[in-house]
Every structure is written in structure tokens, then in C-alpha cells.
Design an enzyme around this catalytic site. Structure first.
Site, PDB file in Angstrom:
ATOM      1  N   THR A   1      51.565  34.531  32.096  1.00  0.00           N
ATOM      2  CA  THR A   1      50.578  35.196  32.956  1.00  0.00           C
ATOM      3  C   THR A   1      51.201  35.275  34.332  1.00  0.00           C
ATOM      4  O   THR A   1      51.880  34.347  34.772  1.00  0.00           O
ATOM      5  CB  THR A   1      49.251  34.416  33.040  1.00  0.00           C
ATOM      6  OG1 THR A   1      49.518  33.138  33.598  1.00  0.00           O
ATOM      7  CG2 THR A   1      48.619  34.255  31.684  1.00  0.00           C
TER       8      THR A   1
ATOM      9  N   GLU B   1      45.535  34.477  27.937  1.00  0.00           N
ATOM     10  CA  GLU B   1      45.249  33.271  27.157  1.00  0.00           C
ATOM     11  C   GLU B   1      44.369  33.554  25.941  1.00  0.00           C
ATOM     12  O   GLU B   1      44.131  32.688  25.117  1.00  0.00           O
ATOM     13  CB  GLU B   1      44.537  32.233  28.045  1.00  0.00           C
ATOM     14  CG  GLU B   1      45.435  31.577  29.087  1.00  0.00           C
ATOM     15  CD  GLU B   1      45.530  32.357  30.393  1.00  0.00           C
ATOM     16  OE1 GLU B   1      45.260  33.582  30.381  1.00  0.00           O
ATOM     17  OE2 GLU B   1      45.868  31.756  31.414  1.00  0.00           O
TER      18      GLU B   1
ATOM     19  N   LYS C   1      30.711  31.790  48.897  1.00  0.00           N
ATOM     20  CA  LYS C   1      29.555  30.897  48.942  1.00  0.00           C
ATOM     21  C   LYS C   1      28.898  31.002  50.308  1.00  0.00           C
ATOM     22  O   LYS C   1      29.431  30.524  51.298  1.00  0.00           O
ATOM     23  CB  LYS C   1      29.967  29.455  48.644  1.00  0.00           C
ATOM     24  CG  LYS C   1      30.119  29.215  47.169  1.00  0.00           C
ATOM     25  CD  LYS C   1      30.127  27.738  46.817  1.00  0.00           C
ATOM     26  CE  LYS C   1      30.187  27.601  45.306  1.00  0.00           C
ATOM     27  NZ  LYS C   1      30.582  26.280  44.860  1.00  0.00           N
TER      28      LYS C   1
ATOM     29  N   TRP D   1      25.856  31.907  45.712  1.00  0.00           N
ATOM     30  CA  TRP D   1      27.058  32.678  45.389  1.00  0.00           C
ATOM     31  C   TRP D   1      26.835  34.176  45.588  1.00  0.00           C
ATOM     32  O   TRP D   1      25.828  34.736  45.152  1.00  0.00           O
ATOM     33  CB  TRP D   1      27.461  32.429  43.922  1.00  0.00           C
ATOM     34  CG  TRP D   1      28.038  31.067  43.683  1.00  0.00           C
ATOM     35  CD1 TRP D   1      28.156  30.059  44.590  1.00  0.00           C
ATOM     36  CD2 TRP D   1      28.561  30.576  42.450  1.00  0.00           C
ATOM     37  NE1 TRP D   1      28.728  28.961  44.003  1.00  0.00           N
ATOM     38  CE2 TRP D   1      28.988  29.245  42.692  1.00  0.00           C
ATOM     39  CE3 TRP D   1      28.733  31.117  41.184  1.00  0.00           C
ATOM     40  CZ2 TRP D   1      29.558  28.456  41.698  1.00  0.00           C
ATOM     41  CZ3 TRP D   1      29.301  30.326  40.187  1.00  0.00           C
ATOM     42  CH2 TRP D   1      29.720  29.013  40.446  1.00  0.00           C
TER      43      TRP D   1
HETATM   44  P1  ADP Z   1      47.333  38.347  34.839  1.00  0.00           P
HETATM   45  O1  ADP Z   1      46.784  39.527  35.604  1.00  0.00           O
HETATM   46  O2  ADP Z   1      47.346  37.076  35.630  1.00  0.00           O
HETATM   47  O3  ADP Z   1      48.553  38.625  34.040  1.00  0.00           O
HETATM   48  P2  ADP Z   1      45.360  38.549  32.748  1.00  0.00           P
HETATM   49  O4  ADP Z   1      45.629  39.943  32.451  1.00  0.00           O
HETATM   50  O5  ADP Z   1      45.388  37.558  31.683  1.00  0.00           O
HETATM   51  O6  ADP Z   1      46.295  37.979  33.785  1.00  0.00           O
HETATM   52  O7  ADP Z   1      44.040  38.502  33.589  1.00  0.00           O
HETATM   53  C1  ADP Z   1      42.863  37.993  33.088  1.00  0.00           C
HETATM   54  C2  ADP Z   1      41.783  38.089  34.118  1.00  0.00           C
HETATM   55  O8  ADP Z   1      41.572  39.449  34.504  1.00  0.00           O
HETATM   56  C3  ADP Z   1      40.448  37.636  33.621  1.00  0.00           C
HETATM   57  O9  ADP Z   1      40.314  36.243  33.643  1.00  0.00           O
HETATM   58  C4  ADP Z   1      39.505  38.346  34.566  1.00  0.00           C
HETATM   59  O10 ADP Z   1      39.397  37.664  35.801  1.00  0.00           O
HETATM   60  C5  ADP Z   1      40.203  39.645  34.827  1.00  0.00           C
HETATM   61  N1  ADP Z   1      39.635  40.691  33.977  1.00  0.00           N
HETATM   62  C6  ADP Z   1      40.071  41.117  32.786  1.00  0.00           C
HETATM   63  N2  ADP Z   1      39.282  42.108  32.318  1.00  0.00           N
HETATM   64  C7  ADP Z   1      38.315  42.311  33.243  1.00  0.00           C
HETATM   65  C8  ADP Z   1      37.190  43.189  33.340  1.00  0.00           C
HETATM   66  N3  ADP Z   1      36.911  44.091  32.409  1.00  0.00           N
HETATM   67  N4  ADP Z   1      36.419  43.078  34.441  1.00  0.00           N
HETATM   68  C9  ADP Z   1      36.670  42.188  35.405  1.00  0.00           C
HETATM   69  N5  ADP Z   1      37.715  41.336  35.361  1.00  0.00           N
HETATM   70  C10 ADP Z   1      38.531  41.395  34.303  1.00  0.00           C
END
Ligand code: ADP
Length: 542
Positions: free
Chosen positions: A185, A331, A439, A444
Site C-alpha cells: 500500500t 488489504e 473534531k 465529528w
Molecule cells: P493506497 O491508496 O494507500 O494504496 P488503498 O487503495 O488500499 O490504498 O486505499 C484504501 C482506502 O481508500 C480506504 O481505506 C478508503 O479510505 C479509501 N477508499 C476506497 N474506496 C473509497 C470510496 N469509494 N469512497 C471513499 N473512500 C474510499
């Protein structure tokens, strides 16, 4: 008493063999650096995967070895997915858009034995090869004619290697829990973390993804993943599409090119396409400028970041395309929720319908979800309470590669780091990342809700909301806006935009206009950088 059914292992090899037998003549069409429209069949792909497996044998690759790839979405990368995983090694997809230091860290941490690279990344690897101590050689994904002059040690040409091998190869019987692929990630904070997928998780995820209330994939479909194969296996499409016999269109290095995407969609008859919001904003802008429309695309899946209502509406009204939002993370292989309506919902008034469609969606069978408060107590699914989102299931990770630390709690739940509400119908709405939530006076405020609303303003190109220190409330929201080219929207107009759309106390205290926002390698806004940049910002009246 056990049942008397066969314990057939769930292997990616099984997808390959099933697809070969049933859909061998369905096509894979790719844009590559050396061919703008390469075309062949699944049968061709798997024949070459067998040759590639013989290459791995010749290179003395061992079971469990990690092999890196730095490559766009194209047929050679697709072949390697299958060759490496079904050989029993681990296909480690590296994101070439990361900073050089991160790429070095990731390849070293994974201890990659060989790296397969597109020609475009040869120069990048040349610069860092001295630091990549475990890498014994580099295979350049091209043919002899396009093979660059390179200083890479033990550089090999992929097509030359394949040409020397037989297309007969007996795939090994593997345990279904065998590691198949590794993806780090990008991590907006801290070091990148490796998510190690297994054959079993990948196969179950492909089943889940293909289901009718999810991607609804069939042999009649033509799938265009505009999400990179180095980002959570292009959301699993290189497995789910062949499993059902869908045609696959791979855009190579042209992911961000609206014109190429449109041409591919029209000429290949794409029915479903997937990507992050930035891709779709780009395509909509191209369609708008060029006056083109979409004739074959029926559905678009948007995930990775929240999807603004305006994107759903434009696709629906201008192109008769249905937008499904999806949520997940590396993950989770990555699918967690998917937005499809339940009976009766389609007849709701437009405002109520769009409010449902812009949620992240309902759980997919295979992923359990819950939300909890700060003390880890379960919160109700009432659409109002928001808390930390936790997940559990056979395609959710339990820990990171090379780390002893368990990442799940005593009951097996993985904390996603997202904050969400879940309504009584099971629709989940992400309100924030745990670290981004604002916050104010102990309550929130959802930065994502504010950003989505701001982006719906016709003169706003991009927006971010962060919490800034406030003497009375602890934190208050600051809105940071990139205007559309030529737009002149000002602070008071921007703030009055929120009237009636969100609770009064959520309205940001101030607005700052900037030329651009910082992004991560996967296109997400880097809020850490913004928080640093605005840490001493004084809000009016504070
Ligand atoms: P990275 O960008 O770190 O490589 P990921 O693609 O695994 O990681 O990112 C996952 C995160 O992206 C999620 O935990 C969430 O915060 C955000 N995310 C994924 N899909 C959505 C969505 N449809 N709407 C809002 N946030 C999203």
C-alpha cells in the site's frame, strides 16, 4: 461428521485452466509501448504463460520467491500474473509512480529475485540497481526490435526468453493458501506495507466480484480496467474477467488519456469499466470538449476515493451510463462494499436516490462489517452513528509481509482506518479516514462530505477539507479549493454554497484558493502535506 465432497484447492491455476477450456477464443486487447492495439486470445495468453513458467524454471526461480513487475496494464503483464503465481512464486507488482526511494525500499523489503519491467521504467531501475541487492537480473518486457541499450545487470529481453522455451508446462499442485501476489500500500504515512494475497483469497474474491449485485460479469461483457495492475491487481479484474469469459481490454500506459480510453471503449465494445474518480473526471472533460458520447458502456465502477454526485449524474444524463460506487482497500484484495439498489429504491425521488447512490454500498458476501466507537463497542446500523469500520473475511489480510505483528483483534476483525455510518438497509457511507476526521467541540465533522459538496459546485475543480486548530472548538474545518480554469468563485459564494446542504456547524470557517493540491502516487489528496502546510493557519475570529 465431514461432508463427502472433494477438497479441490481454490487455485488461480484453476481459473486459467477453466478459461482456457471454455473461453479460449475470447480476446484480450492491449495498448502497449510497442503496439498501439495488440490483440490475441486467452488461449494465446495461457500458452505464453506456460512458456514464461519454463523461463522461470530456467532462471532457477524457487517456490515462494518474489518476482517484481514494473509494468502497465497489458497482455505481457497479464501473462506474468498467471505464470508467476501458478508456478508457485509470488508476483510482486511495484507501483512505478512512487518516489524512487519508496520503490527501492519495496523491492528490497520484498527481496525480489528478478524484476520484469516495461521499457519505460528501465532508466529508473538503472539509477537504483546498485541498491537492489537481491535482484539477480532484469527482464525487459519487449521484443528484440524494441530492446533498449541498457546498463541493467543481467538484462534480458522477454520475447527472446519466451521464444527459446516450449509451450508445454505441467503446473504444480499447490496448497490453496500459497502466496500468489504481493502489493504494497502506498501509505500516506509511514513505510509502505506489503499485502500478501493467496490463491484461495484471489479465487473467492473473483467469485464475489463477478456476482450479479456486484460487477455482474458474464461472457457477454467486455471489461476495461483503468485501475493499474500494480494497484491491488487492477481490483481483481485479471481474474474475474477470464473466470466468466469476458473480453478484456487493457489500456497500457494510456490510463489518463481520455481520447484513447474513449476510442477503446467504442471500438472494442466495452460494457463495463473501472477506475478512481480522477479517471472519470478526466474522461467526462474529454467527452465534453470533443462532443463525443459513449455508446456501448453500460456501467462504470468508481472506487478508491469518494465519488461526487455530479459524476453519477453526468454519466447518467449525458451518456446513459450507470455509476456504481465501490469501496475497499489493498488489504481487502480490494473489494469490501458495492453499490447496487434494493427493490423499490429506483423509484425514489431523485434527491433520495442520489443520496443512496453516492454511498459506498452494501457488503459483499465474503466480507463482514461492523462499526465501533472509541471503546470498541458496536454501533447501530441506523445511518447516523459513525465509528471505526472493521472487517473480517477470507479475502481480508491478517498481517503484513515481513512483520510479526498481528493486525487483527482477538475476534479476527481488521481495523480499516475508515470512519463510516451503516444504514438499516446495510448501505455503508465513509465519512472519513480515522486520521482525517475533524473534531469540533468533541463532535465529528466529515471532511469527505464537505469535499463532495464543494466539488459539486460548477466552478470547483478539486477540494480538500482539513481540521485547523481553534481555541474554542479544538478544531474547525478549513476548505482548500482549486478553481476550474477561468472560474472566479470567491469565499463568500463558496461558503453560501453549503447553505441548506449540510448542518450549519459543519460549514468551514474559511476558504483558501490554491493552484493545485498535493497527491499520492495513487491520485489521492495528501492531507498530511496540507495539514503541515496549514498548521499555523489562523482562522477568522479565532
Ligand atoms: P493506497 O491508496 O494507500 O494504496 P488503498 O487503495 O488500499 O490504498 O486505499 C484504501 C482506502 O481508500 C480506504 O481505506 C478508503 O479510505 C479509501 N477508499 C476506497 N474506496 C473509497 C470510496 N469509494 N469512497 C471513499 N473512500 C474510499
Amino acid at each position: 461428521m465431514h461432508g463427502l465432497m472433494m477438497d479441490t484447492p481454490l487455485l488461480i491455476t484453476g481459473i486459467m485452466q477453466f478459461t482456457d477450456a471454455n473461453f479460449g477464443q475470447r480476446e484480450i486487447v492491449s495498448v502497449t509501448a510497442d503496439n498501439p492495439l495488440h490483440r490475441y486470445t486467452y488461449a494465446d495468453a495461457f500458452r505464453r504463460a506456460r512458456r514464461a513458467a519454463n523461463v522461470l524454471k530456467r532462471l532457477d526461480v524457487q517456490r515462494g520467491d518474489r518476482l517484481g513487475t514494473l509494468a502497465w496494464n497489458d497482455y505481457r503483464h497479464f501473462e506474468l500474473y498467471y505464470a508467476i503465481s501458478c508456478y508457485g512464486a509470488v508476483c510482486h507488482t511495484v507501483n512505478p509512480r512512487l518516489f524512487g526511494e519508496q520503490i527501492e525500499y519495496i523491492i528490497n523489503h520484498a527481496e525480489d529475485q528478478y524484476v520484469f519491467t516495461d521499457v519505460a521504467f528501465v532508466a529508473l531501475l538503472e539509477q537504483m540497481q546498485d541498491q537492489l541487492e537481491t535482484v539477480k537480473g532484469f527482464v525487459v518486457l519487449t521484443d528484440a526490435e524494441h530492446m533498449p541499450q541498457t546498463k541493467l545487470r543481467n538484462a534480458m529481453c522477454y520475447e527472446d526468453l519466451l521464444a527459446e522455451e516450449s509451450d508445454r508446462y505441467d503446473w504444480p499442485d499447490l496448497d490453496e493458501r500459497t502466496a500468489s501476489a504481493l502489493c504494497y500500500t502506498s501509505g500516506t504515512t509511514g513505510k509502505p506495507k506489503g499485502v500478501l494475497f493467496s490463491h484461495r483469497a484471489t479465487v473467492l474474491h473473483a467469485y464475489g466480484e463477478a456476482m450479479p449485485d456486484v460487477f455482474d460479469l458474464s461472457v457477454m461483457d467486455c471489461v476495461l480496467p483503468v485501475v493499474p495492475m500494480f494497484h491491488v491487481n487492477a481490483w481483481g479484474t485479471p481474474y474475474a474477467a477470464p473466470m466468466v469469459g469476458a473480453k478484456l481490454v487493457l489500456p497500457g500506459p494510456k490510463m489518463g488519456d481520455g481520447q484513447v480510453l474513449h476510442e477503446l471503449m467504442e471500438s472494442e465494445g466495452v460494457s463495463i469499466s473501472l477506475g478512481v474518480p480522477t479517471v472519470w473526471l478526466g474522461l467526462l472533460a474529454y467527452l465534453d470538449e470533443s462532443g463525443q458520447t459513449l455508446s456501448s458502456v453500460k456501467r462504470i465502477v468508481i472506487g478508491g476515493a469518494a465519488c461526487p454526485a455530479s459524476v453519477v449524474e453526468k454519466f447518467r444524463d449525458l451518456h446513459q451510463v450507470y455509476v456504481h460506487q465501490a469501496w475497499g482497500m489493498t488489504e481487502m484484495t480490494p473489494l469490501g462494499t458495492f453499490n447496487t439498489l434494493k427493490p423499490g429504491m429506483a423509484d425514489l425521488p431523485q434527491d433520495q436516490l442520489i443520496a443512496i447512490q453516492t454511498k459506498q454500498g452494501r457488503g459483499v458476501y465474503g466480507v463482514e462489517m461492523k462499526i465501533t466507537d472509541d471503546d470498541h463497542h458496536d454501533l447501530p446500523w441506523d445511518g447516523k452513528a459513525f465509528g471505526g469500520l472493521k472487517v473480517r473475511g477470507p479475502w481480508v489480510c491478517s498481517g503484513y509481509f515481513g512483520s510479526e505483528e498481528a493486525r487483527i483483534d482477538a475476534d479476527g476483525w481488521f481495523d480499516t482506518g475508515d470512519v463510516a455510518t451503516i444504514d438499516p438497509e446495510g448501505f455503508m457511507l465513509i465519512t472519513d479516514r480515522t486520521k482525517d476526521v475533524i473534531k469540533s467541540g468533541g463532535e465529528w465533522i466529515s471532511s469527505i462530505t464537505l469535499e463532495n459538496s464543494a466539488v459539486d459546485h460548477p466552478q470547483v475543480a478539486e477540494a480538500a477539507v482539513i481540521g485547523v486548530a481553534h481555541p474554542k472548538w479544538g478544531e474547525r474545518p478549513l476548505l482548500i479549493v482549486v478553481r476550474q480554469p477561468g472560474a472566479d468563485v470567491d469565499k463568500s459564494e463558496m461558503l453560501s454554497w453549503f447553505d441548506g446542504k449540510i448542518a450549519k456547524w459543519w460549514i468551514p470557517d474559511d476558504v483558501v484558493f490554491v493552484d493545485e493540491l498535493p497527491h499520492t502516487a495513487t491520485g489521492k489528496i495528501r492531507k498530511v502535506d496540507l495539514r503541515e502546510q496549514f498548521q499555523d493557519y489562523v482562522l477568522p475570529g479565532s
